[in-house]
Design a protein around this motif. Structure first.
Motif, PDB file in Angstrom:
ATOM      1  N   ILE A 130       0.810  -1.116  -0.050  1.00 60.31           N
ATOM      2  CA  ILE A 130       0.051  -0.003   0.070  1.00 60.31           C
ATOM      3  C   ILE A 130       0.914   1.245   0.087  1.00 60.31           C
ATOM      4  O   ILE A 130       0.752   2.091  -0.847  1.00 60.31           O
ATOM      5  N   SER A 133       2.865   1.685  -3.282  1.00 61.14           N
ATOM      6  CA  SER A 133       2.166   2.326  -4.479  1.00 61.14           C
ATOM      7  C   SER A 133       1.586   3.537  -4.389  1.00 61.14           C
ATOM      8  O   SER A 133       1.490   4.313  -5.503  1.00 61.14           O
ATOM      9  N   SER A 134       1.442   4.240  -3.267  1.00 63.51           N
ATOM     10  CA  SER A 134       1.186   5.401  -2.883  1.00 63.51           C
ATOM     11  C   SER A 134       2.414   6.498  -3.185  1.00 63.51           C
ATOM     12  O   SER A 134       2.144   7.768  -3.259  1.00 63.51           O
ATOM     13  N   THR A 139       3.042   8.141  -9.310  1.00 69.80           N
ATOM     14  CA  THR A 139       1.780   8.304  -8.420  1.00 69.80           C
ATOM     15  C   THR A 139       2.070   9.915  -7.915  1.00 69.80           C
ATOM     16  O   THR A 139       1.197  10.846  -7.775  1.00 69.80           O
ATOM     17  N   THR A 249     -13.095   9.313  -4.790  1.00 66.38           N
ATOM     18  CA  THR A 249     -12.285   8.345  -4.608  1.00 66.38           C
ATOM     19  C   THR A 249     -10.841   8.945  -3.921  1.00 66.38           C
ATOM     20  O   THR A 249     -10.382   9.945  -4.425  1.00 66.38           O
ATOM     21  N   SER A 251      -7.147   8.875  -3.052  1.00 65.11           N
ATOM     22  CA  SER A 251      -5.774   7.858  -3.382  1.00 65.11           C
ATOM     23  C   SER A 251      -4.833   8.193  -2.399  1.00 65.11           C
ATOM     24  O   SER A 251      -3.519   8.448  -2.785  1.00 65.11           O
ATOM     25  N   SER A 256      -6.345   3.488   1.215  1.00 64.11           N
ATOM     26  CA  SER A 256      -5.905   2.313   0.637  1.00 64.11           C
ATOM     27  C   SER A 256      -5.882   1.384   2.106  1.00 64.11           C
ATOM     28  O   SER A 256      -6.334   0.132   1.830  1.00 64.11           O
ATOM     29  N   SER A 260      -8.395  -2.246   2.264  1.00 64.12           N
ATOM     30  CA  SER A 260      -7.707  -3.451   1.918  1.00 64.12           C
ATOM     31  C   SER A 260      -8.062  -4.537   2.862  1.00 64.12           C
ATOM     32  O   SER A 260      -8.525  -4.420   3.845  1.00 64.12           O
TER      33      SER A 260
END
Ligand code: HEM
Length: 473
Positions: A130, A133-134, A139, A249, A251, A256, A260
């Motif tokens: 998590i 990916s952030s 990103t 949403t 991000s 996340s 999860s």
């Protein structure tokens, strides 16, 4: 009188005997199979060499032992027998993805303030996925305008002040970037309150872990309860808001974490989410804040390099249609001189000099025995300041990065399974900070050089006081 003397002598023998036994077993181990690395003898069991470690300077402490025992040696600090290693080969082995004989730990002071074990196994991987990916460059490039406006906010009135404490301002910047990535929180009363609590929390974490009224550590333990309940309140209302806000949403990391599920479909508990946030914010701002202070210090002390950086940044600005337009990703990618300053500052400052581990089971590697229960510190400072790897290592010379260093030698963000996921964010923050600082301001250090505070990470003492004026003035 004689009796008292005899009693004292007996007590001393009884007290020191176990220590000699331990030392003797070490001697046997190292002379028999030659496995446990050499090191100095110590005489007080729990304390070992900790007083030297805290009160000399960690830098001098390690330098002396390195000079005497070489790249790998044993000591006894922070309550545990410890192996300090700085061979790239051992570092790779200890930090390697698949190796299960070493588990990550926090230093005792940070451990007792954060109050939860280091993330391990599948739980660690789930969080890491998590977090990573952030913070991928794909990103974070969308966040450039947000980070830039945070940086402008922190720098905006520097020229109007009698002097600026650089570390206070870089903390504000780095903390709000971390908050933005974590839970999309913009500067507000709540964020400033959290920043203050973190200041006290960090002071405790960087002090010797002595829980005694009046010590920074004692205060940090008390504040921790206050801080945790504050986070809990904020998080609860944030979750509530998020749940009712079905149109947006998010991000960010909190979004996340809330979404999860593990393989069995289980979600993180609120307690787990709180611990992750507390740790992430801690990891995400303190090192970066100190690192930005070092950049300012190095640039101030090297006017020739500052001039090169300024030329580069002025060119970027003058090539734009509107000089005040926000930075773009392609501009960020086209700052080679400034990037080398960032790389060299990371090498020389070593703001995260260790990766601490605990040995889970006896393990042997390359002729060295790592005994179960011992601590191991991979000490990056020995790599980065080693003349074998970096010529004239104490010199600030960004041009050395015209040639990339050999793999496994330059590791400011660690290596292996726990390689810092924030490395791209740090570089982005530093380049934005440099751009806004050098294009807008001139400055000088005031109050003289106060030296370096070495514990727990090296930083300019007093936070670096600057007198700042606008370039146009
Ligand atoms: C100059 C700034 C920074 C430096 C030098 C640095 C350095 C490091 C190092 C050496 C580690 C590995 C620790 C180990 O092996 O036990 C690490 C881990 C970590 N860092 Fe950073 N860091 C910096 C900034 C950041 C930022 C900005 C973030 C997040 C926004 C961050 C998040 C983390 C996290 C979450 C971990 C734990 C990774 C894991 O356990 O898998 N760091 N950092």
């Amino acid at each position: 009188m004689v009796l008292i003397g005899v009693l004292i002598a007996c007590a001393l023998v009884l007290l020191t005997f176990p220590v000699f036994l331990v030392q003797w077993s070490l001697y046997i181990a190292q002379s028999g199979s030659g496995k446990i690395p050499r090191g100095r003898w110590w005489f007080i069991p729990w304390l070992g060499e900790s007083l030297h470690f805290f009160y000399k300077s960690p830098d001098q402490f390690f330098r002396e032992r390195y000079a005497r025992f070489g790249e790998i040696y044993r000591t006894h600090i922070l309550g545990s027998p410890t192996i300090i290693t700085s061979t790239p080969e051992h570092a790779k082995f200890i930090l390697a993805t698949k190796h299960k004989s070493f588990k990550a730990i926090y230093p005792p002071s940070i451990d007792r303030v954060l109050n939860h074990p280091s993330w391990e196994g599948a739980f660690h991987q789930r969080i890491r996925k998590i977090v990573q990916s952030s913070m991928l460059s794909e990103t974070i490039r969308d966040s450039i305008p947000k980070f830039e406006s945070l940086c402008r906010w922190c720098l905006e009135d520097w020229n109007e002040r009698e002097f600026v404490v650089t570390h206070d301002e870089t903390r504000k910047f780095a903390f709000h970037v971390a908050l933005s990535i974590t839970c999309s929180m913009a500067p507000c009363e709540e964020s400033m309150r959290l920043l203050d609590s973190y200041g006290i929390l960090s002071n405790g974490a960087i002090s010797m872990p002595i829980n005694f009224p009046g010590t920074g550590f004692h205060l940090a333990i008390k504040v921790r309860f206050h801080f945790r309940s504050e986070i809990l309140t904020d998080l609860t209302s944030l979750v509530k808001r998020r749940k009712s806000d079905t149109a947006t949403t998010y991000s960010d990391i909190l979004g996340s974490l809330l979404a999860s599920k593990d393989d069995q479909g289980t979600k993180f508990t609120d307690d787990e989410i709180r611990d992750i946030l507390i740790t992430f914010l801690f990891a995400g701002h303190e090192t970066t804040a100190v690192f930005l202070v070092w950049i300012v210090k190095y640039l101030t002390e090297h006017p020739d390099i500052l001039e090169q950086v300024r030329d580069e940044q002025d060119q970027i600005r003058s090539a734009r249609e509107h000089p005040e337009s926000p930075l773009t990703w392609s501009e960020i990618k086209n700052m080679p001189v400034s990037l080398r300053v960032v790389q060299e500052s990371l090498r020389l400052a070593n703001v995260a000099p260790f990766s601490p581990r605990e040995v889970v089971e006896d393990v042997e590697h390359d002729g060295v025995l790592f005994p179960k229960g011992w601590k191991v510190q991979v000490y990056y400072r020995h790599f980065h300041l080693n003349p074998t790897y970096f010529k004239d290592p104490h010199k600030f010379d960004p041009s050395r990065f015209l040639t990339p260093p050999k793999p496994g030698i330059y590791t400011p963000f660690g290596n292996g399974i726990r390689l810092c996921p924030g490395s791209e964010v740090v570089k982005l923050e530093a380049l934005i900070f440099i751009h806004l600082l050098v294009t807008n301001y001139n400055w000088k250090i005031v109050g003289g050089d106060c030296g370096v505070q070495y514990w727990p990470t090296p930083r300019p003492k007093g936070g670096l006081h600057l007198k700042v004026w606008k370039r146009s003035d």
